[in-house]
Design a protein around this motif. Structure first.
Motif, PDB file in Angstrom:
ATOM      1  N   GLU A  24     -24.318 -13.075 -17.157  1.00 50.45           N
ATOM      2  CA  GLU A  24     -24.054 -12.324 -17.770  1.00 50.45           C
ATOM      3  C   GLU A  24     -23.058 -11.764 -19.754  1.00 50.45           C
ATOM      4  O   GLU A  24     -22.719 -13.071 -19.850  1.00 50.45           O
ATOM      5  CB  GLU A  24     -22.347 -11.500 -16.658  1.00 50.45           C
ATOM      6  N   GLU A  82     -20.481 -16.231 -11.145  1.00 49.43           N
ATOM      7  CA  GLU A  82     -20.800 -16.324  -9.266  1.00 49.43           C
ATOM      8  C   GLU A  82     -21.550 -17.612  -8.904  1.00 49.43           C
ATOM      9  O   GLU A  82     -20.811 -18.542  -7.806  1.00 49.43           O
ATOM     10  CB  GLU A  82     -22.424 -15.561  -8.864  1.00 49.43           C
ATOM     11  N   LYS A 106     -24.033 -10.614  -1.269  1.00 50.75           N
ATOM     12  CA  LYS A 106     -25.324 -10.380  -0.730  1.00 50.75           C
ATOM     13  C   LYS A 106     -26.645 -10.325  -1.743  1.00 50.75           C
ATOM     14  O   LYS A 106     -27.682 -10.317  -0.932  1.00 50.75           O
ATOM     15  CB  LYS A 106     -25.192  -8.706  -1.828  1.00 50.75           C
ATOM     16  N   LYS A 107     -26.310 -11.360  -3.009  1.00 49.47           N
ATOM     17  CA  LYS A 107     -27.398 -11.994  -3.512  1.00 49.47           C
ATOM     18  C   LYS A 107     -28.164 -12.665  -2.271  1.00 49.47           C
ATOM     19  O   LYS A 107     -29.264 -13.519  -2.447  1.00 49.47           O
ATOM     20  CB  LYS A 107     -27.195 -12.686  -4.832  1.00 49.47           C
ATOM     21  N   GLU A 109     -15.322  -9.308  -6.060  1.00 46.28           N
ATOM     22  CA  GLU A 109     -16.416  -8.659  -6.840  1.00 46.28           C
ATOM     23  C   GLU A 109     -17.516  -9.749  -6.571  1.00 46.28           C
ATOM     24  O   GLU A 109     -18.266  -9.171  -6.194  1.00 46.28           O
ATOM     25  CB  GLU A 109     -15.994  -7.689  -7.597  1.00 46.28           C
ATOM     26  N   TYR A 110     -16.919 -10.400  -6.853  1.00 45.29           N
ATOM     27  CA  TYR A 110     -17.857 -11.495  -7.885  1.00 45.29           C
ATOM     28  C   TYR A 110     -18.170 -12.237  -5.988  1.00 45.29           C
ATOM     29  O   TYR A 110     -19.246 -12.429  -5.682  1.00 45.29           O
ATOM     30  CB  TYR A 110     -17.414 -12.398  -8.720  1.00 45.29           C
ATOM     31  N   LYS A 131     -18.508 -10.994  -3.367  1.00 41.45           N
ATOM     32  CA  LYS A 131     -18.616  -9.560  -2.473  1.00 41.45           C
ATOM     33  C   LYS A 131     -20.528  -9.664  -3.553  1.00 41.45           C
ATOM     34  O   LYS A 131     -21.686  -9.832  -2.492  1.00 41.45           O
ATOM     35  CB  LYS A 131     -18.314  -8.676  -2.580  1.00 41.45           C
ATOM     36  N   ARG A 132     -21.087 -10.029  -4.196  1.00 39.13           N
ATOM     37  CA  ARG A 132     -22.024  -9.936  -4.965  1.00 39.13           C
ATOM     38  C   ARG A 132     -23.556 -10.835  -4.741  1.00 39.13           C
ATOM     39  O   ARG A 132     -23.732 -10.797  -4.433  1.00 39.13           O
ATOM     40  CB  ARG A 132     -22.101  -9.613  -6.619  1.00 39.13           C
TER      41      ARG A 132
END
Length: 220
Positions: free
Chosen positions: A215, A142, A178-179, A171-172, A174-175
């Motif tokens: 990850e 990320e 959010k963080k 998706e990366y 989006k995540r």
């Protein structure tokens, strides 16, 4: 009741100033207004607002000139949130380099406006689901995505560079948004300019020493 803080709205559009004033005053802020860049600079020097919303394109002095005037003439200037109808990543990067605290893409909603102002004032601004932003939990992947976004690369280009599928890359993004507690990639880039970003070879991501969450199965 005492106002939470004083906010300067600098924009040559009376309708935008009026709408923004209503939102802010309804939520406990005191508002002062400027219709052009020269007036904005005068009020920044004389009225000393706690935070300023400044349009990029204005008569007499544009938003960049306002940023430059504040940077060159005053210590302890308030955080300045730039408003723009052209919030590309490149534009955000340039504004942050010039000293903007954050950027608001027009048209903006009430919640986005209030969240940015609260963040500029150092107030708590939780996410909608009640979780607080967790930048210390960004994975190495990320962080790499965020650094490439700072370079102005599109999601498609980043996916190709990192050899990821488009859906995986999305998706990366989006995540990580959010963080960080932001709504989109331009907000993420703006966030990155307010914080010390990671050297990908380092064990820590941020100046407070928070550890990077790696990850499982990701490349070093």
């Amino acid at each position: 009741m005492e106002a939470i803080a004083t906010v300067l709205i600098a924009d040559d559009d009376p309708s935008l100033r009026r709408t923004t004033r209503i939102i802010l005053e309804t939520n406990g802020y005191r508002v002062i207004e400027a219709g052009d860049g020269d007036e904005a600079l005068r009020l920044l020097g004389n009225a000393r607002p706690d935070v300023a919303l400044v349009d990029v394109v204005m008569p007499t002095a544009c938003g960049y000139e306002v940023l430059g005037g504040v940077r060159d003439n005053w210590d302890g200037a308030p955080p300045i949130l730039m408003m723009t109808g052209y919030a590309s990543v490149d534009a955000v990067v340039e504004l942050m380099r010039e000293g903007a605290f954050d950027c608001l893409a027009k048209p903006f909603g009430e919640r986005d406006l209030l969240d940015r102002i609260e963040r500029a004032l150092g107030l708590e601004s939780p996410l909608e689901d009640g979780e607080s932003p967790s930048p210390e939990k960004l994975s190495r992947r990320e962080i790499e995505v965020l650094l490439l976004m700072r370079e102005g690369m599109t999601n498609r280009d980043i996916a190709a560079r990192m050899r990821l599928g488009q859906r995986t890359l999305d998706e990366y993004v989006k995540r990580l948004c959010k963080k960080l507690g932001v709504s989109n990639r331009t907000g993420a880039v703006a966030w990155s300019y307010r914080h010390t970003m990671v050297d990908l070879d380092s064990a820590t991501a941020f100046p407070d020493g928070a550890q990077v969450e790696v990850e499982a199965g990701s490349e070093g």
